[in-house]
Design a protein around this motif. Structure first.
Motif, PDB file in Angstrom:
ATOM      1  N   PRO A  41       0.538  12.919   2.960  1.00  0.00           N
ATOM      2  CA  PRO A  41       1.506  12.452   3.734  1.00  0.00           C
ATOM      3  C   PRO A  41       2.286  11.877   3.854  1.00  0.00           C
ATOM      4  N   LYS A  42       3.383  11.478   4.513  1.00  0.00           N
ATOM      5  CA  LYS A  42       4.994  11.478   4.554  1.00  0.00           C
ATOM      6  C   LYS A  42       5.471  10.260   4.595  1.00  0.00           C
ATOM      7  N   ALA A  43       4.227   9.389   4.692  1.00  0.00           N
ATOM      8  CA  ALA A  43       4.833   7.201   5.093  1.00  0.00           C
ATOM      9  C   ALA A  43       4.924   7.569   4.373  1.00  0.00           C
ATOM     10  N   GLY A  65      -9.091   8.060   8.166  1.00  0.00           N
ATOM     11  CA  GLY A  65      -7.783   6.843   7.129  1.00  0.00           C
ATOM     12  C   GLY A  65      -7.176   8.001   6.124  1.00  0.00           C
ATOM     13  N   ARG A  66      -6.908   7.279   5.214  1.00  0.00           N
ATOM     14  CA  ARG A  66      -6.271   7.599   4.235  1.00  0.00           C
ATOM     15  C   ARG A  66      -6.413   6.903   3.239  1.00  0.00           C
ATOM     16  N   TYR A  67      -6.497   7.577   1.418  1.00  0.00           N
ATOM     17  CA  TYR A  67      -6.680   6.798   0.208  1.00  0.00           C
ATOM     18  C   TYR A  67      -5.384   6.387   0.503  1.00  0.00           C
ATOM     19  N   TRP A  68      -4.766   5.001  -0.769  1.00  0.00           N
ATOM     20  CA  TRP A  68      -3.898   4.559  -0.460  1.00  0.00           C
ATOM     21  C   TRP A  68      -4.009   3.406  -2.118  1.00  0.00           C
ATOM     22  N   LEU A  69      -3.346   3.662  -2.692  1.00  0.00           N
ATOM     23  CA  LEU A  69      -2.895   3.041  -4.039  1.00  0.00           C
ATOM     24  C   LEU A  69      -1.795   1.787  -3.455  1.00  0.00           C
ATOM     25  N   ALA A 114       0.909  -1.184   0.039  1.00  0.00           N
ATOM     26  CA  ALA A 114       0.278  -0.283  -0.253  1.00  0.00           C
ATOM     27  C   ALA A 114       0.924   1.262   0.140  1.00  0.00           C
ATOM     28  N   VAL A 115       0.891   2.058  -0.829  1.00  0.00           N
ATOM     29  CA  VAL A 115       1.203   3.660  -1.124  1.00  0.00           C
ATOM     30  C   VAL A 115       0.068   4.977  -0.818  1.00  0.00           C
ATOM     31  N   PRO A 116       0.655   5.657   0.314  1.00  0.00           N
ATOM     32  CA  PRO A 116      -0.921   6.126   0.437  1.00  0.00           C
ATOM     33  C   PRO A 116       0.185   7.542  -0.320  1.00  0.00           C
ATOM     34  N   LEU A 117      -0.993   7.612  -0.972  1.00  0.00           N
ATOM     35  CA  LEU A 117      -1.708   8.804  -1.543  1.00  0.00           C
ATOM     36  C   LEU A 117      -1.938   9.729  -0.650  1.00  0.00           C
ATOM     37  N   MET A 118      -3.237  10.002   0.027  1.00  0.00           N
ATOM     38  CA  MET A 118      -3.942  11.281   0.310  1.00  0.00           C
ATOM     39  C   MET A 118      -4.346  10.976   1.478  1.00  0.00           C
ATOM     40  N   GLU A 119      -4.542  12.004   2.458  1.00  0.00           N
ATOM     41  CA  GLU A 119      -5.252  12.575   3.490  1.00  0.00           C
ATOM     42  C   GLU A 119      -7.061  13.193   2.988  1.00  0.00           C
ATOM     43  N   ALA A 120      -7.735  12.604   4.065  1.00  0.00           N
ATOM     44  CA  ALA A 120      -9.269  12.920   3.906  1.00  0.00           C
ATOM     45  C   ALA A 120      -9.864  13.041   4.640  1.00  0.00           C
ATOM     46  N   PRO A 121      -9.068  14.328   5.865  1.00  0.00           N
ATOM     47  CA  PRO A 121     -10.142  14.688   6.811  1.00  0.00           C
ATOM     48  C   PRO A 121     -11.253  15.068   6.353  1.00  0.00           C
ATOM     49  N   LEU A 122     -12.107  14.699   7.630  1.00  0.00           N
ATOM     50  CA  LEU A 122     -13.688  14.784   7.639  1.00  0.00           C
ATOM     51  C   LEU A 122     -13.742  15.991   8.287  1.00  0.00           C
ATOM     52  N   THR A 123     -15.121  17.503   7.777  1.00  0.00           N
ATOM     53  CA  THR A 123     -15.991  17.528   8.389  1.00  0.00           C
ATOM     54  C   THR A 123     -17.277  17.911   7.897  1.00  0.00           C
ATOM     55  N   PRO A 124     -18.150  18.360   8.978  1.00  0.00           N
ATOM     56  CA  PRO A 124     -19.143  18.694   8.771  1.00  0.00           C
ATOM     57  C   PRO A 124     -19.712  19.696   7.381  1.00  0.00           C
ATOM     58  N   LEU A 125     -20.543  18.971   6.529  1.00  0.00           N
ATOM     59  CA  LEU A 125     -20.740  19.569   5.293  1.00  0.00           C
ATOM     60  C   LEU A 125     -22.393  19.746   4.916  1.00  0.00           C
ATOM     61  N   CYS A 126     -23.490  20.862   4.620  1.00  0.00           N
ATOM     62  CA  CYS A 126     -24.094  21.133   4.263  1.00  0.00           C
ATOM     63  C   CYS A 126     -24.588  22.105   3.199  1.00  0.00           C
ATOM     64  N   ALA A 127     -26.397  22.060   3.336  1.00  0.00           N
ATOM     65  CA  ALA A 127     -26.407  23.090   2.418  1.00  0.00           C
ATOM     66  C   ALA A 127     -26.478  24.474   2.664  1.00  0.00           C
ATOM     67  N   PRO A 128     -25.612  25.592   1.870  1.00  0.00           N
ATOM     68  CA  PRO A 128     -25.706  26.766   2.136  1.00  0.00           C
ATOM     69  C   PRO A 128     -26.376  27.571   3.349  1.00  0.00           C
ATOM     70  N   ARG A 129     -27.875  27.880   3.193  1.00  0.00           N
ATOM     71  CA  ARG A 129     -28.557  28.600   3.358  1.00  0.00           C
ATOM     72  C   ARG A 129     -28.949  27.105   5.648  1.00  0.00           C
ATOM     73  N   LEU A 130     -28.500  25.835   5.815  1.00  0.00           N
ATOM     74  CA  LEU A 130     -28.097  25.459   7.245  1.00  0.00           C
ATOM     75  C   LEU A 130     -27.572  26.124   7.630  1.00  0.00           C
ATOM     76  N   ALA A 131     -26.256  26.105   6.875  1.00  0.00           N
ATOM     77  CA  ALA A 131     -24.626  26.467   7.472  1.00  0.00           C
ATOM     78  C   ALA A 131     -25.011  27.926   7.711  1.00  0.00           C
ATOM     79  N   GLU A 132     -26.054  28.946   7.708  1.00  0.00           N
ATOM     80  CA  GLU A 132     -25.781  29.881   8.493  1.00  0.00           C
ATOM     81  C   GLU A 132     -26.606  30.124   9.356  1.00  0.00           C
ATOM     82  N   ASN A 133     -27.698  28.813   9.414  1.00  0.00           N
ATOM     83  CA  ASN A 133     -27.853  28.858  11.713  1.00  0.00           C
ATOM     84  C   ASN A 133     -27.051  27.886  11.991  1.00  0.00           C
ATOM     85  N   LEU A 134     -25.481  26.996  11.220  1.00  0.00           N
ATOM     86  CA  LEU A 134     -24.464  26.593  12.052  1.00  0.00           C
ATOM     87  C   LEU A 134     -23.486  27.736  13.239  1.00  0.00           C
TER      88      LEU A 134
END
Length: 303
Positions: free
Chosen positions: A296-298, A260-264, A157-177
């Motif tokens: 990733p550097k690994a 996690g990360r994406y790997w080849l 397995a060769v590391p390709l990229m990190e893919a951290p997660l965060t909340p995503l939503c419609a812009p109209r919902l984000a206005e009230n968060l």
């Protein structure tokens, strides 16, 4: 002593049956009847004077003789197939079959494939998408791009990229968060990885609400629902950059978690082909030049 003239059809039937662990699945892959596969295997066993398979309720078990024969036949047929594939259009091309988790395929890889094909016109790259469950050997793939911790049995397995997660939503919902606790009043879309939302709320310094509702095995499906205002999803901004740039999704909070990360990946026991090496080199270069990604550097991981 003269060696027996081994029939190619029988060797192919043996290789597929051993790889699939089932005469039924072998028949499906070879597009013949199960009886035809059994007949080919029986003929090969008679010719060699050995038993190759033992039937069990859980499938086929390879005998010691089959275990010795399989890697030789598998590698030989694979090499012959690769070369023959290259002449299908009258000029030599190397075919490369790559399994790709759908989120990565749609969110990052597919928009860049024109560049790969321009740089490598002699490689016939064929993409097979999946939901992050893939068996390289059984599916006849050379490589697979998958998401996880980088440890899959028998894979390099060769590391390709990190893919951290965060909340995503419609812009109209984000206005009230305004703060993480505001999410308690919204429908939180969940993946099959049950610890994601609890981990994010812990990182954000807030209490995770009770989670309920459907569980998704597709980040794209969650993004589609979030975009319409149907809920808030934990997603990787790197995979949905086009929607964020177009204002179809919004990221209301800075907190991110890495799950996690994406790997080849490719089978560790098989040497990579020139096409595999070319694709890996191109992929790593493209990832390293993408300013929106955390690379990733690994180094490579073999298990």
């Amino acid at each position: 002593m003269d060696r027996p003239n081994l029939p190619l059809n029988a060797l192919r039937a043996f290789e597929v049956a051993a790889r699939q662990g089932s005469f039924t699945q072998a028949a499906i892959e070879l597009r013949v009847s199960q009886a035809a596969v059994s007949h080919q295997i029986k003929g090969l066993e008679d010719l060699l004077g050995v038993q190759l398979f033992t039937r069990t309720p859980k499938g086929l078990l390879l005998t010691d003789e089959a275990i010795a024969l399989f890697p030789v036949i598998n590698e030989s047929l694979d090499r012959v197939g690769r070369v023959l594939d290259g002449f299908l259009d009258g000029r030599y091309q190397e075919t490369l079959h790559v399994g790709v988790v759908t989120t990565f395929a749609v969110g990052w890889l597919m928009p860049r494939l024109t560049a790969f094909r321009s740089a490598h016109p002699r490689i016939d790259l064929r993409i097979w998408t999946n939901n992050n469950r893939v068996d390289i050997s059984k599916e006849g793939l050379h490589m697979a791009i998958r998401f996880g911790a980088g440890r899959w049995s028998g894979m390099e397995a060769v590391p390709l990229m990190e893919a951290p997660l965060t909340p995503l939503c419609a812009p109209r919902l984000a206005e009230n968060l305004k703060k993480p606790a505001d999410l308690h009043g919204h429908f939180l879309l969940r993946s099959y990885r049950a610890d994601e939302w609890p981990s994010w709320f812990e990182k954000a310094g807030a209490v995770c609400p009770n989670l309920c509702g459907p569980i998704f095995d597709s980040s794209i499906a969650m993004a589609d629902i979030a975009e319409t205002g149907g809920g808030v999803a934990l997603l990787s901004p790197a995979m949905f950059g086009d929607r964020l740039e177009a204002g179809r999704l919004a990221a209301p909070f800075p907190a991110r978690i890495e799950t996690g990360r994406y790997w080849l990946t490719h089978a560790a026991h098989k040497p990579p082909t020139p096409a595999m090496l070319s694709f890996q080199e191109w992929l790593l270069k493209r990832v390293s030049k993408d300013p929106s990604l955390s690379v990733p550097k690994a180094g490579p991981v073999a298990t």
